[in-house]
Design a protein around this motif. Sequence first.
Motif, PDB file in Angstrom:
ATOM      1  N   SER A 216       0.744  -1.115   0.277  1.00 40.22           N
ATOM      2  CA  SER A 216      -0.032  -0.109   0.040  1.00 40.22           C
ATOM      3  C   SER A 216       1.063   1.123   0.141  1.00 40.22           C
ATOM      4  O   SER A 216       1.921   1.065   0.491  1.00 40.22           O
ATOM      5  N   GLY A 217       0.231   2.231  -0.348  1.00 41.75           N
ATOM      6  CA  GLY A 217       1.123   3.515  -0.374  1.00 41.75           C
ATOM      7  C   GLY A 217       1.475   3.944  -1.945  1.00 41.75           C
ATOM      8  O   GLY A 217       1.619   3.075  -2.666  1.00 41.75           O
ATOM      9  N   SER A 218       1.881   4.843  -2.143  1.00 45.72           N
ATOM     10  CA  SER A 218       2.441   5.539  -3.405  1.00 45.72           C
ATOM     11  C   SER A 218       3.984   5.714  -3.519  1.00 45.72           C
ATOM     12  O   SER A 218       4.530   5.941  -4.534  1.00 45.72           O
ATOM     13  N   ASP A 219       4.914   5.154  -2.550  1.00 43.71           N
ATOM     14  CA  ASP A 219       6.349   5.346  -2.880  1.00 43.71           C
ATOM     15  C   ASP A 219       6.705   4.409  -3.741  1.00 43.71           C
ATOM     16  O   ASP A 219       6.379   3.190  -3.671  1.00 43.71           O
ATOM     17  N   PRO A 220       7.269   4.731  -4.775  1.00 44.82           N
ATOM     18  CA  PRO A 220       7.704   3.851  -5.855  1.00 44.82           C
ATOM     19  C   PRO A 220       8.796   2.632  -5.329  1.00 44.82           C
ATOM     20  O   PRO A 220       8.835   1.518  -5.903  1.00 44.82           O
ATOM     21  N   ALA A 221       9.341   3.070  -4.340  1.00 43.78           N
ATOM     22  CA  ALA A 221      10.424   2.128  -3.762  1.00 43.78           C
ATOM     23  C   ALA A 221       9.526   0.914  -3.220  1.00 43.78           C
ATOM     24  O   ALA A 221      10.046  -0.512  -3.087  1.00 43.78           O
ATOM     25  N   GLU A 223       7.167  -0.660  -4.902  1.00 43.22           N
ATOM     26  CA  GLU A 223       7.067  -1.735  -6.014  1.00 43.22           C
ATOM     27  C   GLU A 223       8.220  -2.794  -6.072  1.00 43.22           C
ATOM     28  O   GLU A 223       8.063  -3.895  -6.390  1.00 43.22           O
ATOM     29  N   ILE A 224       9.462  -2.304  -5.600  1.00 39.30           N
ATOM     30  CA  ILE A 224      10.871  -2.946  -5.728  1.00 39.30           C
ATOM     31  C   ILE A 224      10.512  -3.905  -4.400  1.00 39.30           C
ATOM     32  O   ILE A 224      10.908  -5.071  -4.896  1.00 39.30           O
ATOM     33  N   ASP A 225      10.054  -3.420  -3.137  1.00 41.02           N
ATOM     34  CA  ASP A 225      10.060  -4.202  -2.192  1.00 41.02           C
ATOM     35  C   ASP A 225       8.916  -5.440  -2.482  1.00 41.02           C
ATOM     36  O   ASP A 225       9.277  -6.416  -2.152  1.00 41.02           O
ATOM     37  N   LEU A 226       7.901  -5.093  -3.251  1.00 43.21           N
ATOM     38  CA  LEU A 226       6.891  -6.132  -3.909  1.00 43.21           C
ATOM     39  C   LEU A 226       7.405  -7.248  -4.254  1.00 43.21           C
ATOM     40  O   LEU A 226       7.272  -8.528  -4.431  1.00 43.21           O
ATOM     41  N   GLY A 227       8.403  -6.717  -5.531  1.00 42.50           N
ATOM     42  CA  GLY A 227       8.938  -7.816  -6.118  1.00 42.50           C
ATOM     43  C   GLY A 227      10.027  -8.745  -5.441  1.00 42.50           C
ATOM     44  O   GLY A 227      10.060  -9.997  -5.589  1.00 42.50           O
ATOM     45  N   ILE A 228      10.559  -8.134  -4.419  1.00 46.01           N
ATOM     46  CA  ILE A 228      11.790  -8.705  -3.626  1.00 46.01           C
ATOM     47  C   ILE A 228      10.713  -9.862  -2.786  1.00 46.01           C
ATOM     48  O   ILE A 228      10.992 -11.130  -2.716  1.00 46.01           O
TER      49      ILE A 228
END
Length: 252
Positions: A216-221, A223-228
């Motif tokens: 959740s949230g708008s921080d693009p970082a 999305e990296i965490d999601l992939g990890i």
Amino acid sequence: MSLSLQQQRHSVRSYSSEPLSAESINALKSAITDINTHEAGMHIQLITDDPAPFRGFTRSYGFFSGVRNYIAVVADTSFRHYRERAGFFGMQLSMRALELGLGSCFVSGTYSTSNVSARVRVGQKLIYLIALGHEDASRRQGLISRLMLSHMHRHHPAPEEFLISEMPASTLYAELPQLQEALTAVSLAPSAMNKRPARLHVEKCGGEYAISATVSGSDPAQEIDLGIAMWAISDVWPGEWEWGNPARFLPL
């Protein structure tokens, strides 16, 4: 791989002067080539013997020391979910490095972008770096390392903290035996600024389970965490992912 290998992983910030062996370099280049060849939009590169990006950042957040090798995670921004995919394949390479006896650390900000030796063409973006090399064991137990570990690991979250479901975890564990290992993998996975925003959403629909990973949230970082986190889950729970947020998971 296995959960036990993920449990061995930790963020390495101090590296020795020992160079990467030819065997390690070839193995990492082979893994990178495989990703770049089969995953459209990925342009990941291994850079060795180049300390320039980390000069001047030794006293900033992360306290890096002796970094001379890194993986530059570069992606074509015209592809959807490029940050998410960059996180997924970066985690895969970080764990491959661990298999080779090397330490690593995801680095999103504490380096000089202009001094990175990677090739970044028009339409591409340097998403982050993965510092890489042999850990300097003599510094790991030093004062700085102890302070960092104390700050970053005051609270080790339980696997259930990464679960979103209306059903009790105990019920889900009984019906989905691999779920607990998957949640443990998410709890162990690295993330930007150690925030660990990824969550696994599990619900029963018509007798079958719907499983997805989300942030959740708008921080693009994030999305990296999601992939990890997605890679960490798939390492212990065989299945297929659909890119997105939420990212749907189809167990095999």
